[in-house]
Design a protein around this motif. Sequence first.
Motif, PDB file in Angstrom:
ATOM      1  N   VAL A  61       3.740   1.630  32.088  1.00  0.00           N
ATOM      2  CA  VAL A  61       3.671   0.347  31.491  1.00  0.00           C
ATOM      3  C   VAL A  61       1.705   0.022  30.335  1.00  0.00           C
ATOM      4  N   TYR A  62       1.849  -0.305  29.260  1.00  0.00           N
ATOM      5  CA  TYR A  62       1.320  -0.248  27.776  1.00  0.00           C
ATOM      6  C   TYR A  62       0.490  -1.592  28.156  1.00  0.00           C
ATOM      7  N   CYS A  63      -0.577  -1.687  27.543  1.00  0.00           N
ATOM      8  CA  CYS A  63      -1.167  -2.725  27.273  1.00  0.00           C
ATOM      9  C   CYS A  63      -2.301  -3.133  26.278  1.00  0.00           C
ATOM     10  N   ALA A  64      -2.194  -4.171  25.118  1.00  0.00           N
ATOM     11  CA  ALA A  64      -3.443  -4.159  24.263  1.00  0.00           C
ATOM     12  C   ALA A  64      -4.421  -4.363  25.155  1.00  0.00           C
ATOM     13  N   GLU A  65      -5.942  -3.291  24.804  1.00  0.00           N
ATOM     14  CA  GLU A  65      -7.177  -2.930  25.407  1.00  0.00           C
ATOM     15  C   GLU A  65      -7.643  -3.354  24.005  1.00  0.00           C
ATOM     16  N   SER A  66      -8.354  -4.467  23.952  1.00  0.00           N
ATOM     17  CA  SER A  66      -9.335  -4.876  23.308  1.00  0.00           C
ATOM     18  C   SER A  66     -11.277  -4.809  23.313  1.00  0.00           C
ATOM     19  N   VAL A  67     -12.128  -3.592  22.928  1.00  0.00           N
ATOM     20  CA  VAL A  67     -13.405  -3.698  23.657  1.00  0.00           C
ATOM     21  C   VAL A  67     -13.686  -4.778  23.130  1.00  0.00           C
ATOM     22  N   GLU A  74       0.907 -22.047  11.895  1.00  0.00           N
ATOM     23  CA  GLU A  74      -0.123 -20.991  11.051  1.00  0.00           C
ATOM     24  C   GLU A  74      -0.490 -20.088  11.054  1.00  0.00           C
ATOM     25  N   ASP A  75      -0.430 -19.689   9.652  1.00  0.00           N
ATOM     26  CA  ASP A  75      -0.650 -18.371   8.880  1.00  0.00           C
ATOM     27  C   ASP A  75      -1.669 -17.786  10.266  1.00  0.00           C
ATOM     28  N   GLY A  76      -1.271 -16.547  10.224  1.00  0.00           N
ATOM     29  CA  GLY A  76      -2.712 -15.107  10.634  1.00  0.00           C
ATOM     30  C   GLY A  76      -2.251 -14.035   9.771  1.00  0.00           C
ATOM     31  N   ALA A  77      -2.984 -14.064  10.651  1.00  0.00           N
ATOM     32  CA  ALA A  77      -4.302 -12.273  10.007  1.00  0.00           C
ATOM     33  C   ALA A  77      -3.174 -11.249  10.660  1.00  0.00           C
ATOM     34  N   ASP A  78      -1.899 -10.494  10.188  1.00  0.00           N
ATOM     35  CA  ASP A  78      -1.167  -8.998  10.424  1.00  0.00           C
ATOM     36  C   ASP A  78      -2.369  -7.711  10.690  1.00  0.00           C
ATOM     37  N   VAL A  79      -2.534  -7.957  12.002  1.00  0.00           N
ATOM     38  CA  VAL A  79      -3.327  -6.255  12.314  1.00  0.00           C
ATOM     39  C   VAL A  79      -2.451  -4.922  13.189  1.00  0.00           C
ATOM     40  N   ARG A  80      -2.910  -4.356  12.849  1.00  0.00           N
ATOM     41  CA  ARG A  80      -1.814  -3.047  13.905  1.00  0.00           C
ATOM     42  C   ARG A  80      -3.067  -3.251  15.149  1.00  0.00           C
ATOM     43  N   LEU A  81      -2.416  -3.391  16.248  1.00  0.00           N
ATOM     44  CA  LEU A  81      -2.337  -3.519  17.012  1.00  0.00           C
ATOM     45  C   LEU A  81      -2.392  -2.379  18.522  1.00  0.00           C
ATOM     46  N   ARG A  82      -3.415  -1.812  19.199  1.00  0.00           N
ATOM     47  CA  ARG A  82      -3.214  -0.469  19.348  1.00  0.00           C
ATOM     48  C   ARG A  82      -2.760  -0.981  21.220  1.00  0.00           C
ATOM     49  N   LEU A  83      -2.126  -0.373  21.669  1.00  0.00           N
ATOM     50  CA  LEU A  83      -1.776  -0.433  23.162  1.00  0.00           C
ATOM     51  C   LEU A  83      -2.167   0.317  23.633  1.00  0.00           C
ATOM     52  N   VAL A  84      -2.195   0.553  25.065  1.00  0.00           N
ATOM     53  CA  VAL A  84      -2.734   1.738  26.053  1.00  0.00           C
ATOM     54  C   VAL A  84      -2.247   2.125  26.958  1.00  0.00           C
ATOM     55  N   PRO A  85      -1.923   3.031  27.720  1.00  0.00           N
ATOM     56  CA  PRO A  85      -1.408   2.766  29.104  1.00  0.00           C
ATOM     57  C   PRO A  85      -2.699   1.860  30.055  1.00  0.00           C
ATOM     58  N   TYR A  86      -1.037   0.756  30.374  1.00  0.00           N
ATOM     59  CA  TYR A  86      -2.413   0.162  31.754  1.00  0.00           C
ATOM     60  C   TYR A  86      -3.106   1.434  32.539  1.00  0.00           C
ATOM     61  N   HIS A  87      -2.905   2.194  33.116  1.00  0.00           N
ATOM     62  CA  HIS A  87      -3.752   2.444  34.286  1.00  0.00           C
ATOM     63  C   HIS A  87      -5.181   3.432  33.709  1.00  0.00           C
ATOM     64  N   ARG A  88      -4.771   3.447  32.274  1.00  0.00           N
ATOM     65  CA  ARG A  88      -6.313   3.662  31.042  1.00  0.00           C
ATOM     66  C   ARG A  88      -7.334   3.016  31.374  1.00  0.00           C
ATOM     67  N   TRP A  89      -7.283   1.571  30.853  1.00  0.00           N
ATOM     68  CA  TRP A  89      -7.147   0.472  30.661  1.00  0.00           C
ATOM     69  C   TRP A  89      -8.412   0.210  31.645  1.00  0.00           C
ATOM     70  N   GLY A  90      -9.475  -0.465  31.269  1.00  0.00           N
ATOM     71  CA  GLY A  90     -10.790  -0.425  31.583  1.00  0.00           C
ATOM     72  C   GLY A  90     -11.888   0.722  31.301  1.00  0.00           C
ATOM     73  N   ASN A  91     -11.433   1.738  31.510  1.00  0.00           N
ATOM     74  CA  ASN A  91     -12.651   2.776  31.249  1.00  0.00           C
ATOM     75  C   ASN A  91     -13.485   3.116  30.219  1.00  0.00           C
ATOM     76  N   ARG A  92     -13.392   1.440  28.354  1.00  0.00           N
ATOM     77  CA  ARG A  92     -13.801   2.151  27.535  1.00  0.00           C
ATOM     78  C   ARG A  92     -15.047   1.522  27.630  1.00  0.00           C
ATOM     79  N   GLY A  93     -15.443   0.359  28.451  1.00  0.00           N
ATOM     80  CA  GLY A  93     -16.208  -0.688  28.302  1.00  0.00           C
ATOM     81  C   GLY A  93     -16.368  -1.607  28.912  1.00  0.00           C
ATOM     82  N   PRO A  94     -16.312  -3.051  28.184  1.00  0.00           N
ATOM     83  CA  PRO A  94     -16.135  -4.662  28.647  1.00  0.00           C
ATOM     84  C   PRO A  94     -15.538  -4.867  27.206  1.00  0.00           C
ATOM     85  N   ALA A  95     -14.060  -5.170  27.679  1.00  0.00           N
ATOM     86  CA  ALA A  95     -13.111  -5.594  27.192  1.00  0.00           C
ATOM     87  C   ALA A  95     -11.536  -6.367  27.790  1.00  0.00           C
TER      88      ALA A  95
END
Lengths: 619, 619
Positions: A524-530, A585-606
């Motif tokens: 399973v993947y997740c968006a992680e946003s530091v 509303e119109d939002g801003a388009d971004v490329r959103l990075r997804l990481v494997p769920y099991h690896r989330w929370g290893n890069r600092g508060p997010a």
Amino acid sequence: MANPVLPSSGVLAPLGLDAVRLSPGFWGDRAALNREVTIDHCREWEEREGWIGNFRGERPRRGREFSDSEIYKLLEAMAWAGHPGLPALAETVAQAQEGDGYLNTRWSGSRYTDFEWGHELYCYGHLIQAGVARLRTHGQDLLAEVVLKAADHVCRRFMDGAETCGHPVIEMALVELYRATGTERYLEMARRFVERRGLPALADIPFGRGYYQDDVPVRQAQVFRGHVVRALYLASGVVDVAVETGDQELLKAVEAQWERTVARRTHLTGGMGSRHADESYGEDYELPPDRAYNETCASIASVMLAHRLLLATGDVRYADLTERTLYNMLATGVALDGRSFFYANPLQVRVPAVPHDGVNHAAEGGLRSPWFDVSCCPNNIARTLASLPAYLAAGAGDGIVLHHFTPSEIRHGRLAVRVETGYPWTGSVRVRVVDDGAGRIGLRVPAWAADATLARVPVSARDAPLPDGPVVRPVSPGYVHVEGPWRAGDELRLELPIRPRWTFPDRRIDALRGSAAVERGPLVYCAESVADEPPLGDLTVSTEPPVERPADDGAEGVVELEVTASIGGSADGGGWPYGAAGAPEDGADVRLRLVPYHRWGNRGPATMRVWLPTIPQAK
Amino acid sequence: MANPVLPSSGVLAPLGLDAVRLSPGFWGDRAALNREVTIDHCREWEEREGWIGNFRGERPRRGREFSDSEIYKLLEAMAWAGHPGLPALAETVAQAQEGDGYLNTRWSGSRYTDFEWGHELYCYGHLIQAGVARLRTHGQDLLAEVVLKAADHVCRRFMDGAETCGHPVIEMALVELYRATGTERYLEMARRFVERRGLPALADIPFGRGYYQDDVPVRQAQVFRGHVVRALYLASGVVDVAVETGDQELLKAVEAQWERTVARRTHLTGGMGSRHADESYGEDYELPPDRAYNETCASIASVMLAHRLLLATGDVRYADLTERTLYNMLATGVALDGRSFFYANPLQVRVPAVPHDGVNHAAEGGLRSPWFDVSCCPNNIARTLASLPAYLAAGAGDGIVLHHFTPSEIRHGRLAVRVETGYPWTGSVRVRVVDDGAGRIGLRVPAWAADATLARVPVSARDAPLPDGPVVRPVSPGYVHVEGPWRAGDELRLELPIRPRWTFPDRRIDALRGSAAVERGPLVYCAESVADEPPLGDLTVSTEPPVERPADDGAEGVVELEVTASIGGSADGGGWPYGAAGAPEDGADVRLRLVPYHRWGNRGPATMRVWLPTIPQAK
């Protein structure tokens, strides 16, 4: 055999730690880290927190009423891992045992006065599991002696009467001790504990008797409910009792409960538990991503139960859920350095955690913690990773069945194979026969692998060019078996279609309406946003095929993904968050990075979210 | 003046129970039921459960550590209602007071040993509020004497030092006692309790110090957080301190916290609280309908706070939230017979409750209960309904401002008016001047009333035909004021556009994505399905205008609604509730009846949902 679960009958025969050897790879690396780092980490914290000192009679006694059980889980981990610290720790534990076998540092002055919350039989359960591990890896010694004395005490004290423990685990522990020793009273004691439950045997409490599965006899229950770890430990013991007593009705009851629970009360990660208040299942389809509890220990209990059901029935669905749970829950529960842990495993985190390297007094938080006031999870991870090989493959007659694909060597009867694979990052699995031999080789094709292929490549044809090369044939989800005999060097080449896919929730899961998640193979993947940059609270994704990327942090082999998302235009929703429909509303388009769920929370508060909104909201 | 809140300054002046008299109508009927039934119901249960006996020294002591406070809340209700049972109950309470003023049946042998959970100052707070009610409705007597003695004890014990109580309420109680007596040390004591909080003053706990608002000083906080009742009682006390000390910065801080909380942490019903585990707010936009906690007491605390802010600032938004909270939370908290209560008020119930007429050991359940182990809510409802007139109108100079429309008579200075209306079922409000007089009359046009009209009708023109009849003019949300002088018989006719409307959630509220709710006037509606027939777990509604219907149960005046919904085709989602997108199934179309949320749960075990899915799910 060095194996935590050795039923006397079943469709599949377990293979133990002596039969399955992990090589470097996804799980082999984690098992090594566990052996070299996590076990000592746990021992150090238990010493520091005074929980080991309790056995030496140090006063005031420290830790929660069930802290003895943490030392027992650790002893079990040490036994499976062959850790040299075991004898000394066992000696410390033995000091606290009383003459009649009673052993508990919290209740020795007031034995058995609180069955609801006292956890005395729960502690014995973990002690016995440690003893079984020791008996099967080493044989008789002081720890085994302590355990047998305690088990005999339990049988004397509880064989008659109607009492049981608020927290199950004694049931499966006693059955396993019966399997390890042949002493039938252990099985009978376990059977009675199972049958007493729900008559009821315990007092009513504010959480209700369902909290400890005492609301209804286990044969009549329709679904798992209440405290998740309690429910799954109990169910594991029930399967053990059913198998050893040949009670098909009892086994079927648990199978039906499991089926409904998986269909209606399980999160995408395989995690179970929707409520923090009582660490419990929710109602059917109550599966909130943000408040998902998904205790790490519950996922371990789920693997323990599914493993037992798999051995008993051979039904692949138990292995499918186990795979999901191993890769997305067990692997998530411990940090990449083996020294910090998640207790709860939500599927969405809205606010970055505040870093903190002491004891986590809560059971939650968006960063892994080195220790908790209730530290079941670290020790439970340690004992599970130490015995993990036992869950990966099984024997079937003179054949081998591979449930999970990770670099390893597996021997059973006249058959020995070596598994080579980059799984779960790649879908190519190569199973090479080591010596000439016989017996079928079975491979699990996961439920998500709709267009897998398999080739049998005799050693003689390994380098043959097409069209004389191997015949590649499509294989469907489930077990695929290939008959022997085998020549050393023969290979099976399984190709699993590992590519990102969008997954949608059942329409009855209210909390996930209008969202989708991305999976790739078993992950399973997740968006992680530091530091929540970009912000994840107000976005809409496009469900076009995600693009694969190497890991941001350079981790070798790891595959990350990218999708397109629109980030909401305005941070302010006005003074009241409900109103008439408006144009999105119109939002801003971004490329959103997804990481494997099991690896989330290893890069600092997010911040983090598994389920990504796919529809623009109306207001 | 008979009023629970009497600030010495503010934009609006409170009108008390002597100035506002309820006539039969929505609130008048409820106040009468409260006076005639609920107050005695509470007293009987408190006697039965032994909580009153605790004051007589009966042993073993019964009830939770804060049960004294329930008797005090009841005493306050009795004082406002002029209940004849007050003197006897006050005499019982007085028996337990010690020579130095200390009074607590739980901690008398171990005073002030647990500020985190002991609730001693919390109990004093409620005792003092009862005493203020007695002073203002009757004058000096035994109860007032007990209260002053207790308050003086508190000031002696706590004026110096850094201690405070885990559960606020003492702050607003002491300020009100200062207002009632003029004794300045009560105000100073309250001010110190407010300023101590968050330094921190209390120990860390597993829930974190935010649980009792001790994580950060109140001036620095950005939003309400932690245990909702604690947060709102504290904020009420802070406003009181700010007003009496002229501390504008402190007042602004609370206003900003309120604003963010309302915009991001409040349910459609005005309910606050998203978590059961610690009865707390969730994070911003964490607003799950099924696990909404929305404690009845929290809604009362919200009304108490908004009332204080309204008096201080005159800002209509405080009255708007109060209206929402009164009609959808306070009115929901008590059954139509006045004898059973909701503690938690979720916006979705998936499984019909099991009927049960004893003490509810939990704080939740889909049917109202006659009593709880923690029975704050019944007593809190009793004291609030007994003092409700004080919340409905205010004085502004020599004028009157009407915040809420319900049949009543209101006098202030030289002005007296009679309000006649079928509100909230109809939108016609007639305000008739009783005697010749002067002063402005202000009427609140609710935020949802986008096209309201107002006509001033002199008595002389009451029967005049158009075009000589009254001039009808459009009025916008907010307060509209009409100048005097007045002749007896002059009328103001306000027409509020009460018709059903669809309401959508802010797109950041993940738990409500793809859903909409129906409101009509100030009322939130819900689908209630007795025995879950039709099933509410799998439906999609069409957002066409709902159709009005008379009440199913024949209740006079009550308006119910009907919408069209499609009920899901299949009850079975397969073995795993996540997968590839599929075509939405065809469901069966039904007419779905919606009832006012405050009336749900009166027709037997049922499922219920406020938020109705508007999009077909993908899987």
